[in-house]
Design a protein around this motif. Structure first.
Motif, mmCIF file in Angstrom:
data_model
loop_
_atom_site.group_PDB
_atom_site.id
_atom_site.type_symbol
_atom_site.label_atom_id
_atom_site.label_comp_id
_atom_site.label_asym_id
_atom_site.label_seq_id
_atom_site.Cartn_x
_atom_site.Cartn_y
_atom_site.Cartn_z
ATOM 1 N N CYS A 354 0.941 -1.127 -0.024
ATOM 2 C CA CYS A 354 -0.198 -0.017 -0.068
ATOM 3 C C CYS A 354 0.956 1.239 0.091
ATOM 4 O O CYS A 354 1.918 1.363 0.667
ATOM 5 C CB CYS A 354 -0.875 0.022 1.266
ATOM 6 S SG CYS A 354 -1.725 1.525 1.663
ATOM 7 N N GLU A 356 0.151 6.031 -1.262
ATOM 8 C CA GLU A 356 -0.697 6.813 -1.780
ATOM 9 C C GLU A 356 -0.278 6.641 -3.395
ATOM 10 O O GLU A 356 0.845 6.473 -3.622
ATOM 11 C CB GLU A 356 -0.801 8.031 -1.264
ATOM 12 C CG GLU A 356 0.235 8.862 -0.972
ATOM 13 C CD GLU A 356 0.262 10.334 -0.412
ATOM 14 O OE1 GLU A 356 -0.181 11.105 -1.274
ATOM 15 O OE2 GLU A 356 0.421 10.542 0.537
ATOM 16 N N VAL A 383 -3.158 -1.809 -2.314
ATOM 17 C CA VAL A 383 -4.122 -0.805 -2.299
ATOM 18 C C VAL A 383 -3.483 0.540 -2.357
ATOM 19 O O VAL A 383 -2.332 0.700 -1.738
ATOM 20 C CB VAL A 383 -4.825 -0.885 -0.825
ATOM 21 C CG1 VAL A 383 -5.697 0.351 -0.332
ATOM 22 C CG2 VAL A 383 -5.864 -2.284 -0.670
ATOM 23 N N ILE A 385 -4.152 4.487 -1.893
ATOM 24 C CA ILE A 385 -4.807 5.630 -1.227
ATOM 25 C C ILE A 385 -4.652 6.767 -2.280
ATOM 26 O O ILE A 385 -3.705 7.083 -2.552
ATOM 27 C CB ILE A 385 -4.269 5.857 0.139
ATOM 28 C CG1 ILE A 385 -4.538 4.489 0.817
ATOM 29 C CG2 ILE A 385 -4.951 7.234 0.657
ATOM 30 C CD1 ILE A 385 -4.204 4.453 2.292
ATOM 31 N N GLU A 403 -3.263 7.910 6.713
ATOM 32 C CA GLU A 403 -4.334 6.961 6.081
ATOM 33 C C GLU A 403 -3.311 5.898 5.738
ATOM 34 O O GLU A 403 -3.710 4.693 5.907
ATOM 35 C CB GLU A 403 -4.625 7.609 4.849
ATOM 36 C CG GLU A 403 -5.840 8.789 5.195
ATOM 37 C CD GLU A 403 -4.998 10.118 5.134
ATOM 38 O OE1 GLU A 403 -4.136 10.185 5.803
ATOM 39 O OE2 GLU A 403 -5.971 11.205 5.157
ATOM 40 N N ILE A 404 -2.286 5.897 5.348
ATOM 41 C CA ILE A 404 -1.513 4.579 5.200
ATOM 42 C C ILE A 404 -1.140 3.820 6.067
ATOM 43 O O ILE A 404 -1.274 2.617 6.382
ATOM 44 C CB ILE A 404 -0.084 4.931 4.269
ATOM 45 C CG1 ILE A 404 -0.358 5.842 3.024
ATOM 46 C CG2 ILE A 404 0.881 3.785 4.155
ATOM 47 C CD1 ILE A 404 1.147 6.426 2.420
ATOM 48 N N GLU A 406 -2.685 4.029 8.964
ATOM 49 C CA GLU A 406 -4.179 3.363 9.553
ATOM 50 C C GLU A 406 -4.455 1.894 8.838
ATOM 51 O O GLU A 406 -4.858 1.035 9.439
ATOM 52 C CB GLU A 406 -5.350 4.436 9.308
ATOM 53 C CG GLU A 406 -5.514 5.296 10.485
ATOM 54 C CD GLU A 406 -6.261 6.537 10.093
ATOM 55 O OE1 GLU A 406 -6.963 6.498 9.117
ATOM 56 O OE2 GLU A 406 -6.274 7.302 10.813
ATOM 57 N N LYS A 407 -4.369 2.157 7.456
ATOM 58 C CA LYS A 407 -4.658 0.981 6.525
ATOM 59 C C LYS A 407 -3.618 0.005 6.847
ATOM 60 O O LYS A 407 -4.115 -1.158 7.125
ATOM 61 C CB LYS A 407 -4.383 1.358 4.899
ATOM 62 C CG LYS A 407 -4.661 0.276 4.040
ATOM 63 C CD LYS A 407 -6.295 0.128 3.898
ATOM 64 C CE LYS A 407 -6.592 -1.225 3.492
ATOM 65 N NZ LYS A 407 -8.212 -1.397 3.643
ATOM 66 N N ASP A 410 -4.764 -1.713 10.257
ATOM 67 C CA ASP A 410 -5.826 -2.501 10.184
ATOM 68 C C ASP A 410 -5.586 -3.927 9.428
ATOM 69 O O ASP A 410 -6.280 -5.059 9.955
ATOM 70 C CB ASP A 410 -7.104 -1.830 9.333
ATOM 71 C CG ASP A 410 -7.428 -0.626 9.962
ATOM 72 O OD1 ASP A 410 -7.283 -0.489 11.575
ATOM 73 O OD2 ASP A 410 -8.241 0.082 9.235
ATOM 74 N N VAL A 411 -4.776 -3.853 8.286
ATOM 75 C CA VAL A 411 -4.463 -4.980 7.738
ATOM 76 C C VAL A 411 -3.597 -5.916 8.622
ATOM 77 O O VAL A 411 -3.878 -7.345 8.813
ATOM 78 C CB VAL A 411 -3.818 -4.750 6.536
ATOM 79 C CG1 VAL A 411 -3.167 -6.121 5.601
ATOM 80 C CG2 VAL A 411 -4.549 -3.945 5.365
#
Ligand SMILES: O=C(O)[C@H](O)COP(=O)(O)O
Ligand SMILES: [Mn+2]
Ligand SMILES: [Mn+2]
Length: 557
Positions: A354, A356, A383, A385, A403-404, A406-407, A410-411
């Protein structure tokens, strides 16, 4: 190669199935702690704390020059070669060097690509489009000079150069000098009877050189100038154009507006028309792919091209091996195969990647040896972003770091993947703006994202590996040989927007790291290409024998 050919032996001492966060901080090198080192000035407690693990769990590695396949050790690292080395675990001669060799031997002029475009020379124009700079990241002026000379010697009678000004891999303002050098060369060609001129131009970040589909307007602005011969600014010469446009308040090389060169009647001197030959002379792929699509694809809906001339088009290299884009090229790109990503998915390592938009291709396409898409869709997920577009990144220096983070968090917590790989772009993207205050903010945001990822790794008993692809934010000033900032006549520093030659850190840790794992002491020259074997080991596997050696060893405690 079938799946069997990718089978790796189990590591004799390290367990499988650990969750590993693999974090690449883009543009994050190690340098003396002074006021121009934004990483030092910024609050970066997480990254700072890792240094306490030295030398067993924190060290420096090379990210520039020959260690990443560049022609010399004076070449700074960049994202393409850095991520290639990180993912491939071996050192490949990269585009810059391959083009040098092909020009030196003259082979470039004998191969298919050149012979293809040569068919236009007798009755049509040869257009050369690319970055006018000696940065050596996307292109080099000396290569353009040799290409111009070689084409003229081989029958090109009318040549038009479409320049993109840099100021990102080289000092802002240096485009004037490059334009003068180019003008001088073109004048020499004119003396020899070749009708050679600059036809259009613009700043690389505003005209043409977008990447990863971030903002097609950038490519359209270039198209209008290069192909249609239309631009808001018209000048008689490229030097005049650049000097005049740079005089505007806040103007800089990276963001110059598009311009065309016109004749005495005010007519553009070099639109691209049916029958012409076009070469995009950048060797690096990421910022040429979008233009290559516009030049090559019959079916195209990204913007209204108005005219789609029937041309003979070749890239300096083939920019996308999967898409076979462009179909004609002057020099074959490095063939990077059997990358660590491919090995891992064939050995049961589920992989997530992941970033952006602006760095998404770095952590996927470059990481996987310039290959788009999945090796095994059932084992991988990538993914992207969306990045902010249409603004310079000093305006929003935190970018999408959180955001990165957080992603990734979560993963990791979902425990669905063994490797969670991210690129955090802030140090690099904001470093390139030359805005020191904003870069400090960006480094803090990157550090916060790392913290989020570490916290998640802590919860799942995983491992982290943190490194960087090259330097940038750790040094924002041009220095003399002694390392002192260079001041101009008014006592102002010269801002360094480019990458650096600095080493980059690598750190390992986390509750899942076996207690006896430490960095070996016998690889003082280790570089980014040593990271792949290291990570493969941490996944509990032995690295392929032709990979650069792993940085770690396991000692019995
Ligand atoms: O393309 C760019 O933005 C710069 O020329 C190099 O930066 P990167 O190698 O970090 O992408
Ligand atoms: Mn980078
Ligand atoms: Mn960069």
């Amino acid at each position: 190669m079938g799946s069997e050919a990718f089978k790796l032996k189990d590591h004799p001492k390290l367990p499988k199935d650990k969750i590993i966060a693999l974090v690449v901080l883009d543009g994050w090198g190690e340098a003396n702690p002074d006021q121009y080192n934004c990483i030092h000035v910024a609050e970066t407690p997480t990254m700072d704390s890792l240094k306490k693990g030295a030398p067993d769990r924190w060290r420096l590695v090379k990210a520039h020059g020959k260690a990443v396949g560049l022609p010399t050790d004076d070449d700074m690292g960049n994202s393409e070669v850095g991520h290639n080395a990180l993912g491939a675990g071996r050192i490949y001669a990269q585009g810059a060097q391959l083009v040098d060799l092909a020009l030196e031997s003259g082979k470039i002029f004998d191969d298919e690509g050149f012979n293809y475009i040569k068919q236009s020379f007798a009755s049509n124009t040869l257009h050369l489009i690319g970055l006018m700079s000696d940065g050596g990241v996307h292109s080099r002026l000396d290569q353009l000079q040799l290409l111009l000379k070689g084409a003229a010697e081989r029958g090109a009678k009318k040549i038009r150069v479409h320049v993109l000004t840099d100021g990102r891999d080289v000092l802002d303002g240096s485009s004037v000098g490059f334009a003068e050098t180019l003008e001088n060369d073109l004048a020499k060609l004119r003396d020899k009877g070749v009708d050679a001129q600059v036809a259009s131009g613009g700043g690389r970040m505003y005209v043409t050189m977008d990447r990863y589909d971030n903002d097609w307007n950038v490519v359209k602005r270039g198209w209008d100038a290069q192909v249609l011969g239309e631009a808001p600014h018209k000048f008689k010469s490229v030097v005049e154009a650049i000097k005049t446009l740079r005089a505007e308040p806040k103007a800089n090389d990276q963001f110059l507006p598009p311009f065309v060169i016109v004749d005495d009647q005010g007519k553009a001197v070099g639109p691209i028309v049916d029958g012409d030959a076009v070469v995009t002379f950048n060797f690096r792929a990421d910022r040429m792919v979008m233009l290559a699509k516009a030049l090559e694809y019959e079916d195209f809906d990204k913007f209204d091209r108005v005219r789609f001339p029937k041309i003979r088009y070749a890239g300096m290299l083939q920019y996308d091996g999967e898409l076979k884009l462009p179909s004609h090229y002057l020099v074959s790109p490095p063939e990077i195969e059997r990358t660590s990503g491919e090995f891992l998915v064939h050995n049961g390592v589920r992989t997530f990647a992941c970033s952006e938009t602006v760095k998404f291709g770095h952590v996927t396409f470059f990481w996987n040896g310039n290959r788009s898409g999945y090796f095994r869709a059932d084992m991988e997920e990538y993914v992207e972003i969306p990045s902010d577009s249409g603004i310079p990144f000093n305006v929003k220096p935190k970018m999408k770091a959180l955001e990165i983070g957080e992603k990734a968090r979560d993963v990791i917590l979902s425990r669905k993947f063994h490797q969670v790989r991210v690129n955090i772009p802030n140090g690099d993207m904001v470093g390139h703006t030359g805005d020191i205050e904003a870069t400090i903010v960006s480094c803090k945001a990157a550090d916060e994202a790392v913290k989020m990822i570490f916290d998640a790794i802590e919860q799942v008993g995983g491992i982290y590996v943190v490194t960087a692809d090259h330097g940038n934010a750790e040094d924002m000033v041009k220095r003399d040989k002694k390392g002192e900032p260079i001041l101009d006549k008014s006592g102002n520093i010269q801002i360094l927007t480019s990458h650096t030659l600095q080493l980059v850190p690598i750190a390992i840790g986390g509750p899942g790291l076996a207690p006896g794992v430490r960095f070996r002491k016998d690889l003082p020259e280790g570089g980014l290409a040593n990271v792949a074997a290291t990570v493969i080991n941490l996944h509990g596997l032995e690295a392929p024998s032709d990979y650069e050696p792993s940085l770690i060893e396991v000692v019995d405690n």
